[in-house]
Design a protein around this motif. Structure first.
Motif, mmCIF file in Angstrom:
data_model
loop_
_atom_site.group_PDB
_atom_site.id
_atom_site.type_symbol
_atom_site.label_atom_id
_atom_site.label_comp_id
_atom_site.label_asym_id
_atom_site.label_seq_id
_atom_site.Cartn_x
_atom_site.Cartn_y
_atom_site.Cartn_z
ATOM 1 N N GLY A 142 3.807 5.438 8.540
ATOM 2 C CA GLY A 142 4.675 6.607 8.396
ATOM 3 C C GLY A 142 6.142 6.221 8.398
ATOM 4 N N GLY B 225 3.459 8.997 12.558
ATOM 5 C CA GLY B 225 4.639 8.123 12.667
ATOM 6 C C GLY B 225 4.322 6.727 13.146
ATOM 7 N N THR C 157 -4.159 16.635 10.618
ATOM 8 C CA THR C 157 -3.091 16.424 9.636
ATOM 9 C C THR C 157 -3.579 16.679 8.210
ATOM 10 O OG1 THR C 157 -3.600 14.072 9.797
ATOM 11 C CG2 THR C 157 -1.681 14.855 11.013
ATOM 12 N N CYS D 137 0.846 -1.207 0.000
ATOM 13 C CA CYS D 137 0.000 0.000 0.000
ATOM 14 C C CYS D 137 0.878 1.253 0.000
ATOM 15 C CB CYS D 137 -0.920 -0.004 1.214
ATOM 16 S SG CYS D 137 -2.142 -1.330 1.209
ATOM 17 N N GLY E 34 -4.014 8.296 4.906
ATOM 18 C CA GLY E 34 -4.673 7.926 6.158
ATOM 19 C C GLY E 34 -6.170 7.750 5.944
ATOM 20 N N VAL E 35 -6.746 6.806 6.669
ATOM 21 C CA VAL E 35 -8.178 6.520 6.559
ATOM 22 C C VAL E 35 -8.910 7.286 7.655
ATOM 23 C CG1 VAL E 35 -9.955 4.735 6.638
ATOM 24 C CG2 VAL E 35 -7.725 4.222 5.615
ATOM 25 N N VAL F 274 6.276 14.233 10.983
ATOM 26 C CA VAL F 274 5.536 14.953 12.018
ATOM 27 C C VAL F 274 4.697 13.941 12.793
ATOM 28 C CG1 VAL F 274 3.888 16.810 12.482
ATOM 29 C CG2 VAL F 274 5.434 16.978 10.500
ATOM 30 N N THR F 275 4.996 13.772 14.059
ATOM 31 C CA THR F 275 4.227 12.842 14.901
ATOM 32 C C THR F 275 4.413 13.244 16.353
ATOM 33 O OG1 THR F 275 3.664 10.475 14.981
ATOM 34 C CG2 THR F 275 5.960 11.025 15.392
ATOM 35 N N ARG G 187 8.749 7.596 18.361
ATOM 36 C CA ARG G 187 8.562 7.480 16.915
ATOM 37 C C ARG G 187 9.402 8.506 16.164
ATOM 38 N NH1 ARG G 187 2.202 6.342 16.490
ATOM 39 N NH2 ARG G 187 2.295 4.232 17.293
ATOM 40 N N CYS H 96 -0.390 10.288 6.725
ATOM 41 C CA CYS H 96 -0.486 8.897 7.204
ATOM 42 C C CYS H 96 -1.061 8.827 8.601
ATOM 43 C CB CYS H 96 0.887 8.235 7.227
ATOM 44 S SG CYS H 96 1.834 8.381 5.745
ATOM 45 N N ALA H 97 -1.881 9.770 8.987
ATOM 46 C CA ALA H 97 -2.461 9.746 10.329
ATOM 47 C C ALA H 97 -3.976 9.562 10.273
ATOM 48 C CB ALA H 97 -2.115 11.016 11.094
ATOM 49 N N GLY H 98 -4.617 10.129 9.245
ATOM 50 C CA GLY H 98 -6.059 9.956 9.104
ATOM 51 C C GLY H 98 -6.866 10.739 10.117
ATOM 52 N N VAL H 99 -6.339 11.895 10.546
ATOM 53 C CA VAL H 99 -7.088 12.745 11.488
ATOM 54 C C VAL H 99 -7.264 14.140 10.877
ATOM 55 C CG1 VAL H 99 -6.354 11.472 13.546
ATOM 56 C CG2 VAL H 99 -4.983 13.409 12.754
ATOM 57 N N ALA I 22 -4.329 7.756 -2.363
ATOM 58 C CA ALA I 22 -3.678 6.480 -2.678
ATOM 59 C C ALA I 22 -4.348 5.404 -1.845
ATOM 60 C CB ALA I 22 -2.187 6.542 -2.369
ATOM 61 N N PRO J 276 4.009 18.036 16.624
ATOM 62 C CA PRO J 276 3.010 19.060 16.288
ATOM 63 C C PRO J 276 2.322 19.648 17.514
ATOM 64 C CG PRO J 276 2.100 16.872 15.902
ATOM 65 C CD PRO J 276 3.541 16.676 16.290
HETATM 66 P P1 NAP Z 1 -1.301 4.315 13.343
HETATM 67 O O1 NAP Z 1 -0.401 3.375 14.015
HETATM 68 O O2 NAP Z 1 -2.547 4.713 14.017
HETATM 69 O O3 NAP Z 1 -0.433 5.606 13.006
HETATM 70 C C1 NAP Z 1 -0.979 6.846 12.788
HETATM 71 C C2 NAP Z 1 -0.261 7.767 13.734
HETATM 72 O O4 NAP Z 1 -0.525 9.112 13.400
HETATM 73 C C3 NAP Z 1 -0.750 7.687 15.157
HETATM 74 O O5 NAP Z 1 -0.299 6.543 15.847
HETATM 75 C C4 NAP Z 1 -0.204 8.958 15.742
HETATM 76 O O6 NAP Z 1 1.126 8.788 16.245
HETATM 77 C C5 NAP Z 1 -0.131 9.863 14.513
HETATM 78 N N1 NAP Z 1 -0.983 11.019 14.707
HETATM 79 C C6 NAP Z 1 -2.215 11.074 15.247
HETATM 80 N N2 NAP Z 1 -2.627 12.338 15.325
HETATM 81 C C7 NAP Z 1 -1.629 13.096 14.828
HETATM 82 C C8 NAP Z 1 -1.466 14.492 14.638
HETATM 83 N N3 NAP Z 1 -2.401 15.359 14.995
HETATM 84 N N4 NAP Z 1 -0.301 14.919 14.085
HETATM 85 C C9 NAP Z 1 0.664 14.052 13.730
HETATM 86 N N5 NAP Z 1 0.557 12.724 13.905
HETATM 87 C C10 NAP Z 1 -0.580 12.262 14.443
HETATM 88 O O7 NAP Z 1 -1.702 3.772 11.923
HETATM 89 P P2 NAP Z 1 -0.803 3.099 10.793
HETATM 90 O O8 NAP Z 1 -0.984 1.644 10.810
HETATM 91 O O9 NAP Z 1 0.567 3.655 10.774
HETATM 92 O O10 NAP Z 1 -1.619 3.636 9.520
HETATM 93 C C11 NAP Z 1 -1.635 5.012 9.222
HETATM 94 C C12 NAP Z 1 -2.892 5.370 8.454
HETATM 95 O O11 NAP Z 1 -2.847 4.761 7.156
HETATM 96 C C13 NAP Z 1 -4.172 4.850 9.108
HETATM 97 O O12 NAP Z 1 -5.174 5.834 8.974
HETATM 98 C C14 NAP Z 1 -4.508 3.624 8.293
HETATM 99 O O13 NAP Z 1 -5.875 3.311 8.351
HETATM 100 C C15 NAP Z 1 -4.070 4.112 6.920
HETATM 101 N N6 NAP Z 1 -3.862 3.098 5.892
HETATM 102 C C16 NAP Z 1 -4.214 3.432 4.642
HETATM 103 C C17 NAP Z 1 -4.013 2.541 3.615
HETATM 104 C C18 NAP Z 1 -4.383 2.935 2.226
HETATM 105 O O14 NAP Z 1 -4.432 2.071 1.342
HETATM 106 N N7 NAP Z 1 -4.630 4.215 1.973
HETATM 107 C C19 NAP Z 1 -3.433 1.294 3.856
HETATM 108 C C20 NAP Z 1 -3.039 0.982 5.166
HETATM 109 C C21 NAP Z 1 -3.246 1.900 6.191
HETATM 110 P P3 NAP Z 1 1.618 9.786 17.442
HETATM 111 O O15 NAP Z 1 0.902 9.307 18.652
HETATM 112 O O16 NAP Z 1 3.103 9.620 17.451
HETATM 113 O O17 NAP Z 1 1.217 11.164 17.033
#
Ligand code: NAP
Length: 336
Positions: free
Chosen positions: A172, A168, A240, A147, A258-259, A190-191, A196, A234-237, A283, A211
């Motif tokens: 990320g 991160g 970001t 992905c 991010g989703v 940025v995380t 991380r 890559c955070a989905g919030v 993507a 941030p």
């Molecule tokens: P994850 O472990 O939840 O990582 C996302 C990280 O973003 C959080 O752990 C958090 O880390 C950080 N975050 C949250 N709020 C933030 C903010 N305000 N500013 C900066 N960072 C922030 O998830 P993951 O497994 O790495 O996946 C990342 C995203 O990609 C998810 O939304 C997932 O659903 C998506 N995804 C999409 C696809 C696709 O095909 N498009 C495929 C797989 C996954 P901190 O606590 O360090 O801030």
């Protein structure tokens, strides 16, 4: 055999089920390692559609146990990684070469039984051979990596480009490594969590920002003379999404990865996007990238070991999926 079943929203349990047998064109894979993904938690909470009841687990690697009628491309004992996303091949999107947008998409570990089990049935067209001596835990990274590779393709990073990666988690931190391999000069992660940010700097980021402590948009602009060539969200919030589009330079790109929860609205400023010609590039999933992910994992060019923060057995999956990620958690791997 044992399988971790999502029986209803919020109800997941390990129980004994019948071992699958290989239908025509299928292989049975004995699961050696499976990754827990944020999407599994979304499915548990009913925030992502599934075909309940179902065995979850869409990031897995294992040994071919049995081959079904008509399967000539695999033999018993081969180590394989599986692309869980099964496109129909006949809908308009598939016929335009966009299988990730398939109207009839099904997925192993989402709409049919997946890898949080001793064995899983897989259409042989979804499996890819890995070197026999590869650590299966590394093999379990192929799916999320595939992905990420699609996102990097969309990002069109050129040597010398500057890239900001927001979030991160495991995604990320894979993106940081891929951006480095793509030739990015500046890579800014940025995380919020310090561990991380430290990991990102070890993996190739040139700058890591918190941030919550600073104005990340201003800091990114300062570090890059007005904005980065590419932002990968890559955070989905909402935070970001809103800050990310402002970190891109004039004429830069914002890759949406991010989703966010379905139905969530996030205000953006269309005028700013227009006059700065910031390209929004979503993507989604892994169209035609699983083989490249398998090749990268087999080649050993990514640092994966440090991304694994916990290894558990099948009996602990429901507890982990049913609770929020722990501080410091990056990737939890299941070894059945
Ligand atoms: P994850 O472990 O939840 O990582 C996302 C990280 O973003 C959080 O752990 C958090 O880390 C950080 N975050 C949250 N709020 C933030 C903010 N305000 N500013 C900066 N960072 C922030 O998830 P993951 O497994 O790495 O996946 C990342 C995203 O990609 C998810 O939304 C997932 O659903 C998506 N995804 C999409 C696809 C696709 O095909 N498009 C495929 C797989 C996954 P901190 O606590 O360090 O801030």
């Amino acid at each position: 055999m044992r399988a971790v079943r999502l029986e209803a929203i919020g109800d997941m349990t390990m129980r004994m089920v019948e071992k699958p047998s290989a239908g025509p064109g299928e292989i049975i894979v004995r699961v050696l390692a499976a990754g827990i993904c944020g999407s599994d938690r979304h499915m548990y909470k009913g925030e992502y559609p599934t075909a309940i009841p179902v065995t979850l687990g869409h990031e897995f690697c294992g040994l071919v146990e049995e081959v079904g009628e008509g399967v000539s491309s695999f033999v018993g004992g081969e180590l394989v990684t599986v692309d869980p996303n099964i496109a129909c091949g006949t809908c308009p999107a598939c016929r335009r070469g966009r299988p990730n947008l398939c109207a009839n998409l099904t997925a192993i570990g989402v709409t049919r039984d997946g890898g949080f089990a001793d064995y899983v049935a897989v259409p042989c067209s979804q499996a890819f051979t890995l070197p026999p001596d590869l650590d299966p835990v590394h093999g379990a990274f192929c799916e999320p990596l595939a992905c990420c590779i699609h996102a990097i393709d969309k990002a069109q990073i050129r040597p010398g480009d500057s890239v900001a990666i927001l979030g991160g988690g495991v995604i990320g931190l894979l993106m940081v490594q891929l951006a480095r391999l793509a030739g990015a000069d500046q890579i800014i992660l940025v995380t919020r969590q310090l561990s991380r940010r430290e990991a990102a700097l070890r993996l190739g980021a040139t700058l890591a920002l918190d941030p919550t402590a600073i104005d990340a948009v201003a800091a990114v602009k300062d570090a890059t003379h007005g904005g980065v060539d590419v932002v990968i969200e890559c955070a989905g919030v909402p935070e970001t999404l809103q800050s990310g589009v402002r970190m891109a330079r004039r004429g830069g790109a914002f890759v949406l990865f991010g989703v966010t929860p379905a139905g969530l609205e996030v205000p953006v400023l269309p005028f700013d996007l227009l006059v700065n010609e910031v390209e929004i590039r979503p993507a989604y999933l892994n169209p035609f990238t699983h083989a490249r992910a398998a090749a990268m994992v087999a080649g050993g060019i990514l640092e994966l070991d440090s991304l694994v923060t916990k290894t558990i057995g099948l009996e602990d999956v429901a507890g982990v999926v049913g609770s929020a990620p722990l501080a410091g958690e990056i990737k939890v791997i299941v070894r059945p």
